[in-house]
Write a protein that holds these residues in place. Sequence first.
Motif, PDB file in Angstrom:
ATOM      1  N   ILE A  94       0.741  -1.281   0.215  1.00 17.03           N
ATOM      2  CA  ILE A  94       0.551   0.139  -0.075  1.00 17.03           C
ATOM      3  C   ILE A  94       1.238   1.107  -0.734  1.00 17.03           C
ATOM      4  N   ILE A  95       0.506   1.699  -0.922  1.00 21.91           N
ATOM      5  CA  ILE A  95       1.315   3.602  -1.171  1.00 21.91           C
ATOM      6  C   ILE A  95      -0.095   4.475  -1.332  1.00 21.91           C
ATOM      7  N   GLY A  96       1.032   5.708   0.286  1.00 25.81           N
ATOM      8  CA  GLY A  96       0.014   6.282   0.502  1.00 25.81           C
ATOM      9  C   GLY A  96      -1.352   6.202   0.691  1.00 25.81           C
ATOM     10  N   ARG A  97      -2.113   6.721   0.171  1.00 20.88           N
ATOM     11  CA  ARG A  97      -3.813   6.518   1.436  1.00 20.88           C
ATOM     12  C   ARG A  97      -4.777   6.626   0.100  1.00 20.88           C
ATOM     13  N   THR A  98      -5.041   4.829   0.583  1.00 21.07           N
ATOM     14  CA  THR A  98      -5.720   3.786  -0.194  1.00 21.07           C
ATOM     15  C   THR A  98      -6.818   3.230   0.023  1.00 21.07           C
ATOM     16  N   TYR A  99      -7.873   2.762  -0.827  1.00 27.50           N
ATOM     17  CA  TYR A  99      -8.911   1.647  -0.209  1.00 27.50           C
ATOM     18  C   TYR A  99      -8.312   0.678  -1.361  1.00 27.50           C
ATOM     19  N   SER A 100      -8.274  -0.709  -0.479  1.00 29.54           N
ATOM     20  CA  SER A 100      -7.987  -1.827  -0.563  1.00 29.54           C
ATOM     21  C   SER A 100      -8.850  -2.688  -0.561  1.00 29.54           C
ATOM     22  N   GLY A 101      -9.782  -4.268  -1.075  1.00 28.42           N
ATOM     23  CA  GLY A 101     -10.240  -5.295  -0.688  1.00 28.42           C
ATOM     24  C   GLY A 101      -9.157  -6.223   0.161  1.00 28.42           C
ATOM     25  N   GLY A 102      -7.809  -6.114   0.140  1.00 28.97           N
ATOM     26  CA  GLY A 102      -6.997  -7.178   0.277  1.00 28.97           C
ATOM     27  C   GLY A 102      -6.717  -8.750   0.465  1.00 28.97           C
ATOM     28  N   VAL A 103      -5.805  -9.746   0.482  1.00 28.27           N
ATOM     29  CA  VAL A 103      -5.704 -11.023   0.154  1.00 28.27           C
ATOM     30  C   VAL A 103      -5.791 -11.782   1.160  1.00 28.27           C
ATOM     31  N   GLY A 301       2.302  19.923  -5.248  1.00 26.61           N
ATOM     32  CA  GLY A 301       1.005  19.137  -4.876  1.00 26.61           C
ATOM     33  C   GLY A 301      -0.113  17.669  -5.633  1.00 26.61           C
ATOM     34  N   TRP A 302       1.132  17.314  -5.795  1.00 24.13           N
ATOM     35  CA  TRP A 302       1.488  15.629  -6.410  1.00 24.13           C
ATOM     36  C   TRP A 302       1.052  15.190  -5.777  1.00 24.13           C
ATOM     37  N   LYS A 303      -0.148  13.791  -5.561  1.00 23.28           N
ATOM     38  CA  LYS A 303       0.779  12.332  -4.494  1.00 23.28           C
ATOM     39  C   LYS A 303       0.211  10.996  -5.133  1.00 23.28           C
ATOM     40  N   VAL A 304       0.440  10.234  -4.683  1.00 25.42           N
ATOM     41  CA  VAL A 304       0.659   8.930  -5.381  1.00 25.42           C
ATOM     42  C   VAL A 304      -0.654   8.127  -4.234  1.00 25.42           C
ATOM     43  N   GLY A 305      -0.821   7.267  -4.509  1.00 26.03           N
ATOM     44  CA  GLY A 305      -2.212   6.592  -3.605  1.00 26.03           C
ATOM     45  C   GLY A 305      -2.072   4.717  -4.810  1.00 26.03           C
ATOM     46  N   GLY A 306      -2.264   3.825  -3.704  1.00 28.78           N
ATOM     47  CA  GLY A 306      -2.978   2.630  -4.549  1.00 28.78           C
ATOM     48  C   GLY A 306      -1.853   1.385  -3.788  1.00 28.78           C
ATOM     49  N   VAL A 307      -2.141   0.713  -4.762  1.00 28.34           N
ATOM     50  CA  VAL A 307      -1.747  -1.015  -3.927  1.00 28.34           C
ATOM     51  C   VAL A 307      -0.657  -1.938  -5.779  1.00 28.34           C
ATOM     52  N   VAL A 308       0.593  -1.581  -5.254  1.00 25.68           N
ATOM     53  CA  VAL A 308       1.372  -2.679  -6.050  1.00 25.68           C
ATOM     54  C   VAL A 308       1.357  -3.703  -5.669  1.00 25.68           C
ATOM     55  N   TYR A 309       2.364  -4.937  -6.628  1.00 24.43           N
ATOM     56  CA  TYR A 309       1.938  -6.227  -5.860  1.00 24.43           C
ATOM     57  C   TYR A 309       3.188  -6.617  -7.045  1.00 24.43           C
ATOM     58  N   GLU A 310       3.674  -7.980  -5.651  1.00 23.71           N
ATOM     59  CA  GLU A 310       4.909  -8.856  -6.866  1.00 23.71           C
ATOM     60  C   GLU A 310       4.721 -10.378  -5.936  1.00 23.71           C
TER      61      GLU A 310
END
Length: 770
Positions: A94-103, A301-310
């Motif tokens: 999880i990067i920044g503030r974001t929503y996730s359903g999870g694993v 004022g640029w932000k990053v948010g979300g989920v990346v996967y490996e």
Amino acid sequence: MSKTLRTVAVIAGAVALVAATGGAALGAFAPGLAGTATLGATGISAATLTTVATVASVASTLASIGAQLTAKKPPARGTINQVIIAAEPPSPYIIGRTYSGGVLRHDVGYGATLKKVKNPYRGMVLVYSVAGPLLGLEACYMDYAVVPFSGGAATGYYSGFLYRDVRNGLASETALTPHFAGMPNWSSAHKLSGKAAILWNGKFDKDGKRFASGWPTSGAVWEGVMTYDARKDSTYPGGSGAHRITDEATWDYSQCPGRHALAYVLGRFRNGKKVFGVGLPPDGIIVQDFVTLSNICDANGWKVGGVVYEPGDRWANLKRILEAGAAEPMWRGGKLGLRFNAPRLSLYTLTADDLADEDVDVTAQQTWAARLNGIRPKYRSEANKWEYVQSDLVSISSYVTEDGEEKIEEQQYDLIQQKDQAAQIAAYKLLNGRELAPIVVPCKPHMRHFGPGDMLTLDLPDHGLGGIDAIILKRQIDPARMVVTFTFMSESEGKHDFALGRTGTAPPTPALTTGEDRDDIATEIVRGADGFSIAPASWVRAVASTYAGTPKAGQFPISVDYLVYQGSTDITADPLTTYALTSTSNMIASLGGANNQTLTVDAITADRAQAKISISYNGTIIAVADVQMTKVRDGDAVNSVTDNTLSVNNSSSYGSANGGPLTLNAGPDGTITANVNLGYQASSGSGMLAGKVQYRATPGSGAWTDMAPETQDPYGATAGEPSVLSFSASISGPASAATWEYQLLTRRYSGAGTLAAISGETIMSVGWIV
């Protein structure tokens, strides 16, 4: 640098707990899982399956995407909102503030019959991010609506029916604890250290009618992983604070794309083992580029948010993160740096006097496909249940008129969650597509002190470049011929104000100067000059500096005498010839000597410094001389070569080359540094990899010499658990300019498994450092 992304087997949007279906739900569930991994590996018990009423659709396998440096964009792989169910699921980050359903890592129905309902309790363990600790959980959601909690118990509608236990992913965590005791196959030994996780615990009660329509879509909003900020590190030049690049315990939370990109490149380690990210050593990274990008993102004022996967394409992941800051990764001198979009000052005017030869290669325009005139950006919208939504079309009307038709492309920005930011990044892509590129210019050796990222003014009217600002994308040095070859891309004035919305008018498309333009330029050059000439008209000087940027002793003061001629007559000392220091930037300088013709520089106060000297005759300005000084820090690389097609040797002894051979022009003196980052995996069994870099002074013949003893990866790879062999080696450069050859050798020093390199996650770079 590309690889096929692993399959996410099942994405479950809604899983019902309706006891009335009993075992009949199993028949509906199994076909959806046909051909996927074994259910038992997910921790989903048969008791749960007997209560399942509905399931979501199976997710598609993500396509194999090329992620070369020159690729226009990473593949669209957005954050997944639904719960991921798979036998070998990817690791989320999880990067920044974001929503996730999870694993989903464990799912079980259990408990004694309650009001005729068998297995009335459901326990679900979901992992939301590795590389913890996260800053914290903001809220839990059911069907994208916030569920209020008091401690671990839900209040409001789900009061008495829903409970949670939360872990932020500390290095040493206790096991999650269910509210309803007796959850099978779960005990105090089931710890998830380093992982942010939630244990959802629900109760089905036919009388209470909660979950009567099935288990709602669940998820959570988190504030994610910690990042390093060199600006908060007292050991970094100009930094102040407790951050340390090799100590993740000192890092803090951020939503800055520059900081997250650097953290991902450094890699995330737990107990000495990399759990996520690239894993480059700090010496293999141009940290200053990431600091600069952080400053740009903070200012915009640029932000990053979300989920990346490996497992996945790490190069594409890095490009996704940098995309949020309008930047791209690029290799410079064997180190990873950045190309970013921000206003720059021209450091020097490049003229015909600076050319090594007339072989200047200028591309009049980029390809038709690259010259878009409209982009419809998609960004992740919190207001739209965190789905990717189309934003307003970003189009430049003057470009549409110029093209005679609309050329529009949809662009998804995986880690952007702000509408205006997505529009600004899209605008930059449109503008950059109109720049002149590539422009290849061979220069004399005094130009070697400029490098990628520097902006110069190209005053080469004979080549159609009449005063065009351009940014260096690439620098190559031929020590034998002492020719410095630059590859440029033009930089239009006003581009940044338009992209960031400060002006409403886009800059015109750059174009090569015409014959009429060249005549005008020539007229301007001679008008009023009356045959006057000066030397030096421009003067560039490198200032050798320490890594921290402190100029080395013995270089200052630096002086130069100006010579002025009218035709062939020397008028340097003529009383009518006068000299004036009209401007300085980051430079302490003065004029003196006979007739004030000597410029003396006592110091420079920044990495770049400049001065302008106005020379007049009889009260009329006849020329303005330019002085440029640039700090060259210890460790700056001048020339480099790379190989990203490394392989693995499964023998216990060294054999043929697994990387290279690479040839590098180097010298005189300096240091030659090799960096290796080889991700590898085991298709069966396990094994540990070792490697070394060798060189020889005569390419194609002669014996090889080790640059350093072999380096052994102490962790190794097992089936499903990859590893990386990463090391650096250095030797002194040749006493005179020469071309040497380099190769990588590997061997499996432990284990009997079958090892293989991970495509897209290998690189060997060799650079000459002055």
